[in-house]
Design a protein around this motif. Structure first.
Motif, PDB file in Angstrom:
ATOM      1  N   PHE A  37       2.998 -13.804   7.156  1.00  0.00           N
ATOM      2  CA  PHE A  37       3.158 -12.611   6.338  1.00  0.00           C
ATOM      3  C   PHE A  37       4.119 -12.944   5.199  1.00  0.00           C
ATOM      4  O   PHE A  37       5.168 -13.559   5.427  1.00  0.00           O
ATOM      5  N   VAL A  38       3.757 -12.543   3.993  1.00  0.00           N
ATOM      6  CA  VAL A  38       4.574 -12.828   2.808  1.00  0.00           C
ATOM      7  C   VAL A  38       5.262 -11.543   2.356  1.00  0.00           C
ATOM      8  O   VAL A  38       4.591 -10.588   1.941  1.00  0.00           O
ATOM      9  N   PRO A  39       6.593 -11.470   2.450  1.00  0.00           N
ATOM     10  CA  PRO A  39       7.293 -10.246   2.061  1.00  0.00           C
ATOM     11  C   PRO A  39       7.643 -10.213   0.575  1.00  0.00           C
ATOM     12  O   PRO A  39       7.911 -11.246  -0.049  1.00  0.00           O
ATOM     13  N   THR A  40       7.636  -9.011   0.017  1.00  0.00           N
ATOM     14  CA  THR A  40       8.038  -8.759  -1.362  1.00  0.00           C
ATOM     15  C   THR A  40       8.884  -7.489  -1.364  1.00  0.00           C
ATOM     16  O   THR A  40       8.528  -6.517  -0.689  1.00  0.00           O
ATOM     17  N   VAL A  41       9.991  -7.483  -2.114  1.00  0.00           N
ATOM     18  CA  VAL A  41      10.878  -6.325  -2.146  1.00  0.00           C
ATOM     19  C   VAL A  41      11.128  -5.928  -3.596  1.00  0.00           C
ATOM     20  O   VAL A  41      11.528  -6.755  -4.421  1.00  0.00           O
ATOM     21  N   LEU A  42      10.885  -4.655  -3.908  1.00  0.00           N
ATOM     22  CA  LEU A  42      11.063  -4.127  -5.258  1.00  0.00           C
ATOM     23  C   LEU A  42      12.011  -2.937  -5.212  1.00  0.00           C
ATOM     24  O   LEU A  42      11.897  -2.075  -4.322  1.00  0.00           O
ATOM     25  N   ALA A  43      12.950  -2.876  -6.158  1.00  0.00           N
ATOM     26  CA  ALA A  43      13.954  -1.811  -6.198  1.00  0.00           C
ATOM     27  C   ALA A  43      13.701  -0.893  -7.385  1.00  0.00           C
ATOM     28  O   ALA A  43      13.466  -1.357  -8.514  1.00  0.00           O
ATOM     29  N   TYR A  44      13.769   0.429  -7.124  1.00  0.00           N
ATOM     30  CA  TYR A  44      13.565   1.451  -8.154  1.00  0.00           C
ATOM     31  C   TYR A  44      14.773   2.391  -8.148  1.00  0.00           C
ATOM     32  O   TYR A  44      15.049   3.043  -7.142  1.00  0.00           O
ATOM     33  N   PRO A  45      15.502   2.471  -9.275  1.00  0.00           N
ATOM     34  CA  PRO A  45      16.644   3.391  -9.323  1.00  0.00           C
ATOM     35  C   PRO A  45      16.171   4.848  -9.355  1.00  0.00           C
ATOM     36  O   PRO A  45      15.019   5.133  -9.676  1.00  0.00           O
ATOM     37  N   ALA A  46      17.074   5.752  -9.002  1.00  0.00           N
ATOM     38  CA  ALA A  46      16.752   7.182  -9.077  1.00  0.00           C
ATOM     39  C   ALA A  46      16.611   7.587 -10.560  1.00  0.00           C
ATOM     40  O   ALA A  46      17.286   7.014 -11.427  1.00  0.00           O
ATOM     41  N   PRO A  47      15.726   8.545 -10.846  1.00  0.00           N
ATOM     42  CA  PRO A  47      14.854   9.241  -9.895  1.00  0.00           C
ATOM     43  C   PRO A  47      13.609   8.406  -9.602  1.00  0.00           C
ATOM     44  O   PRO A  47      12.974   7.889 -10.516  1.00  0.00           O
ATOM     45  N   ALA A  48      13.262   8.258  -8.350  1.00  0.00           N
ATOM     46  CA  ALA A  48      12.074   7.519  -7.947  1.00  0.00           C
ATOM     47  C   ALA A  48      11.055   8.511  -7.394  1.00  0.00           C
ATOM     48  O   ALA A  48      11.417   9.599  -6.952  1.00  0.00           O
ATOM     49  N   PRO A  49       9.780   8.173  -7.409  1.00  0.00           N
ATOM     50  CA  PRO A  49       8.759   9.097  -6.906  1.00  0.00           C
ATOM     51  C   PRO A  49       8.968   9.414  -5.425  1.00  0.00           C
ATOM     52  O   PRO A  49       9.555   8.631  -4.680  1.00  0.00           O
ATOM     53  N   SER A  50       8.468  10.554  -5.012  1.00  0.00           N
ATOM     54  CA  SER A  50       8.627  10.983  -3.626  1.00  0.00           C
ATOM     55  C   SER A  50       7.788  10.118  -2.692  1.00  0.00           C
ATOM     56  O   SER A  50       6.802   9.504  -3.102  1.00  0.00           O
ATOM     57  N   ASN A  51       8.185  10.098  -1.430  1.00  0.00           N
ATOM     58  CA  ASN A  51       7.407   9.362  -0.441  1.00  0.00           C
ATOM     59  C   ASN A  51       5.990   9.916  -0.331  1.00  0.00           C
ATOM     60  O   ASN A  51       5.033   9.165  -0.107  1.00  0.00           O
ATOM     61  N   GLU A  52       5.851  11.239  -0.470  1.00  0.00           N
ATOM     62  CA  GLU A  52       4.528  11.843  -0.383  1.00  0.00           C
ATOM     63  C   GLU A  52       3.628  11.355  -1.513  1.00  0.00           C
ATOM     64  O   GLU A  52       2.443  11.046  -1.289  1.00  0.00           O
ATOM     65  N   ALA A  53       4.184  11.261  -2.730  1.00  0.00           N
ATOM     66  CA  ALA A  53       3.395  10.762  -3.857  1.00  0.00           C
ATOM     67  C   ALA A  53       3.005   9.308  -3.645  1.00  0.00           C
ATOM     68  O   ALA A  53       1.873   8.903  -3.958  1.00  0.00           O
ATOM     69  N   LEU A  54       3.923   8.517  -3.101  1.00  0.00           N
ATOM     70  CA  LEU A  54       3.624   7.106  -2.835  1.00  0.00           C
ATOM     71  C   LEU A  54       2.545   6.971  -1.758  1.00  0.00           C
ATOM     72  O   LEU A  54       1.662   6.113  -1.851  1.00  0.00           O
ATOM     73  N   ARG A  55       2.601   7.843  -0.750  1.00  0.00           N
ATOM     74  CA  ARG A  55       1.605   7.802   0.319  1.00  0.00           C
ATOM     75  C   ARG A  55       0.228   8.179  -0.205  1.00  0.00           C
ATOM     76  O   ARG A  55      -0.778   7.517   0.107  1.00  0.00           O
ATOM     77  N   GLU A  56       0.162   9.241  -1.010  1.00  0.00           N
ATOM     78  CA  GLU A  56      -1.125   9.682  -1.547  1.00  0.00           C
ATOM     79  C   GLU A  56      -1.708   8.619  -2.481  1.00  0.00           C
ATOM     80  O   GLU A  56      -2.915   8.351  -2.464  1.00  0.00           O
ATOM     81  N   GLY A  57      -0.849   8.004  -3.279  1.00  0.00           N
ATOM     82  CA  GLY A  57      -1.318   6.933  -4.155  1.00  0.00           C
ATOM     83  C   GLY A  57      -1.807   5.731  -3.365  1.00  0.00           C
ATOM     84  O   GLY A  57      -2.791   5.083  -3.734  1.00  0.00           O
ATOM     85  N   LEU A  58      -1.125   5.452  -2.245  1.00  0.00           N
ATOM     86  CA  LEU A  58      -1.526   4.325  -1.398  1.00  0.00           C
ATOM     87  C   LEU A  58      -2.917   4.568  -0.811  1.00  0.00           C
ATOM     88  O   LEU A  58      -3.752   3.648  -0.760  1.00  0.00           O
ATOM     89  N   LEU A  59      -3.191   5.797  -0.377  1.00  0.00           N
ATOM     90  CA  LEU A  59      -4.517   6.131   0.153  1.00  0.00           C
ATOM     91  C   LEU A  59      -5.608   5.842  -0.872  1.00  0.00           C
ATOM     92  O   LEU A  59      -6.661   5.294  -0.555  1.00  0.00           O
ATOM     93  N   LYS A  60      -5.357   6.206  -2.119  1.00  0.00           N
ATOM     94  CA  LYS A  60      -6.342   5.989  -3.174  1.00  0.00           C
ATOM     95  C   LYS A  60      -6.473   4.507  -3.517  1.00  0.00           C
ATOM     96  O   LYS A  60      -7.575   4.011  -3.747  1.00  0.00           O
ATOM     97  N   ALA A  61      -5.343   3.817  -3.551  1.00  0.00           N
ATOM     98  CA  ALA A  61      -5.352   2.418  -4.001  1.00  0.00           C
ATOM     99  C   ALA A  61      -5.982   1.498  -2.972  1.00  0.00           C
ATOM    100  O   ALA A  61      -6.657   0.524  -3.332  1.00  0.00           O
ATOM    101  N   VAL A  62      -5.778   1.781  -1.682  1.00  0.00           N
ATOM    102  CA  VAL A  62      -6.292   0.889  -0.639  1.00  0.00           C
ATOM    103  C   VAL A  62      -7.810   0.996  -0.514  1.00  0.00           C
ATOM    104  O   VAL A  62      -8.476   0.006  -0.160  1.00  0.00           O
ATOM    105  N   ALA A  63      -8.369   2.160  -0.819  1.00  0.00           N
ATOM    106  CA  ALA A  63      -9.797   2.387  -0.587  1.00  0.00           C
ATOM    107  C   ALA A  63     -10.704   1.297  -1.165  1.00  0.00           C
ATOM    108  O   ALA A  63     -11.612   0.829  -0.471  1.00  0.00           O
ATOM    109  N   PRO A  64     -10.507   0.843  -2.414  1.00  0.00           N
ATOM    110  CA  PRO A  64     -11.385  -0.216  -2.933  1.00  0.00           C
ATOM    111  C   PRO A  64     -10.992  -1.617  -2.485  1.00  0.00           C
ATOM    112  O   PRO A  64     -11.633  -2.593  -2.858  1.00  0.00           O
ATOM    113  N   TYR A  65      -9.931  -1.730  -1.672  1.00  0.00           N
ATOM    114  CA  TYR A  65      -9.491  -3.020  -1.138  1.00  0.00           C
ATOM    115  C   TYR A  65      -9.546  -2.957   0.395  1.00  0.00           C
ATOM    116  O   TYR A  65      -8.515  -3.020   1.074  1.00  0.00           O
TER     117      TYR A  65
END
Length: 442
Positions: A37-65
């Motif tokens: 497993f290859v780890p990657t870590v990215l840091a985003y200062p505040a204000p950062a998007p909500s976890n819910e927005a990240l989850r919903e975006g992940l659902l859409k992004a994973v579908a074609p992959y």
């Protein structure tokens, strides 16, 4: 840090994806990739998007992959395949009771980053192949820890996915689903009579022979971060005497300085394992939006006396010639090798190194200079830092575009503790002659 939730995110298809349910054999390129497993870590200062927005975006992004929501499994002969079963992506949410600014200093975390991405599985068969941890800090800042199994995709592919995820979060309902090229069989079609003409058994794969490197305790390997300003790179290029890429000139520079710091014997040989994207090198070419693995390696090699006493232009020429040898003929030979191995029922084992391996007198390099941080904007700005985990092999180097205001390039590398002082003393010197190392003889 407190883990607040852990769930499997499974894309929902209005029209079933044609790959879902398939058992996709690993290609010879997949098998050449490390079983890690290859780890990657990215840091985003505040204000950062909500976890819910990240989850919903992940659902859409994973579908074609769909491979990212798959699992590694074994067939009746014990050979691995990707079971595209839509078992999902592991999504962990955590809270951290400090401000991000208190622990992120000059693009580096004050402590290790191992807690910021999901714990690496002890057994890869059946584990979620993409695992993500959202670490929310007291100030509202966010650190995203991502871990993906290398048999699923190479760095170029994961960059495509990261961009799709960021775009899905940023654009929301306006997100246009990408259509990556997913035909893995297209990348590994042996000839009608498979005829490998190069030695792949001891380069991409291991047969118990080849290079033998020492393994030492991890605390003897120190991780360094170097920043090469845009002005430094421009000055370096001006000394080369011919057109060259930023990667080529910086690799030549660092290879020289690392060799000098190691104080190797003049008659020794040193080589660098250079990752090469083969999508455009195959005949016919494979689309650049292919999602999977299609990387091989070039091995520029020089005697120590030559690398230290040769001009930058000469060393770059050796690097360029080695990479050029990874052409359509080499790629087809590699694919044919895989075809012959499959026909013979041979199990191929990728050349791999144990944690603590000392590559000295050699090195290994990967380039993420094509990585564009602005493409990873979830809607509140690009990440402020790429934070690598500790590199486990002495001599391993990763080039990244810098996040500093003046641009340039960041180099993350692992150096033996006994060579750190000498390397740091000369790593920004543009003198390419042997004056840096008085012990060298012609």
């Amino acid at each position: 840090m407190e883990i607040t939730s852990s769930t499997m995110v499974k894309p929902v298809y209005s029209t079933p994806h044609p790959l879902v349910g398939e058992k996709v054999p690993l290609t010879v390129f997949d098998r050449a990739a490390l079983d890690i497993f290859v780890p990657t870590v990215l840091a985003y200062p505040a204000p950062a998007p909500s976890n819910e927005a990240l989850r919903e975006g992940l659902l859409k992004a994973v579908a074609p992959y769909p491979h990212l929501a798959s699992r590694l499994a074994l067939d009746d002969h014990g050979r691995r395949f990707l079971h595209v079963n839509n078992e999902g992506v592991l999504l962990i949410e955590a809270t951290v009771p400090v401000d991000l600014a208190d622990v992120l200093v000059d693009g580096r975390m004050a402590a290790g980053v191992e807690d910021l991405y999901p714990t690496l599985p002890e057994e890869n068969i059946g584990a979620a192949l993409l695992q993500i941890q959202l670490n929310r800090y007291r100030c509202g800042g966010l650190v995203v820890g991502i871990s993906c199994h290398h048999h699923t995709a190479d760095g170029h592919s994961m960059s495509m996915f990261f961009t799709a995820w960021a775009t899905a979060v940023r654009e929301g309902k306006d997100f246009t689903t990408p259509t990556p090229f997913l035909d893995r069989a297209r990348t590994a079609l042996p000839g009608s009579t498979p005829t490998p003409v190069f030695d792949h058994r001891s380069l991409e794969f291991t047969c118990g022979e080849g290079d033998t490197y020492a393994v030492v305790p991890m605390d003897r390997i120190k991780n360094l971060t170097l920043h090469f300003t845009a002005e430094f790179v421009a000055d370096l290029k001006s000394r080369v005497g011919t057109r060259c890429s930023t990667f080529q000139c910086l690799l030549a520079h660092v290879w020289k300085k690392l060799t000098a710091a190691r104080e190797l014997k003049p008659e020794e040989f040193t080589k660098v394992r250079v990752a090469v994207n083969c999508r455009g090198r195959a005949d016919p070419p494979v689309p650049m939006d292919f999602f999977g693995n299609m990387v091989l390696w070039a091995f520029p090699r020089l005697q120590v006396r030559d690398i230290l006493n040769s001009s930058y232009g000469s060393v770059i020429g050796v690097i360029r010639d080695a990479v050029a040898r990874i052409n359509d003929e080499y790629v087809q030979s590699f694919v044919d090798f895989g075809g012959v191995a499959d026909a013979n029922g041979e199990e191929l084992v990728a050349t791999a190194a144990a944690a603590g391996t000392m590559f000295c007198p050699d090195a290994e390099v990967d380039s993420w200079l094509g990585f564009r941080f602005h493409q990873l904007d979830f809607g509140t700005g690009a990440p402020s830092a790429f934070v690598p985990p500790d590199l486990p092999f002495e001599g391993l180097m990763i080039f990244m575009p810098s996040r500093k205001a003046n641009g340039g390039v960041d180099l993350f590398m692992a150096v033996a503790e006994e060579h750190v002082a000498a390397f740091e003393q000369i790593c920004y010197s543009l003198d390419w002659t042997h004056l840096d190392v008085t012990y060298v003889t012609s």
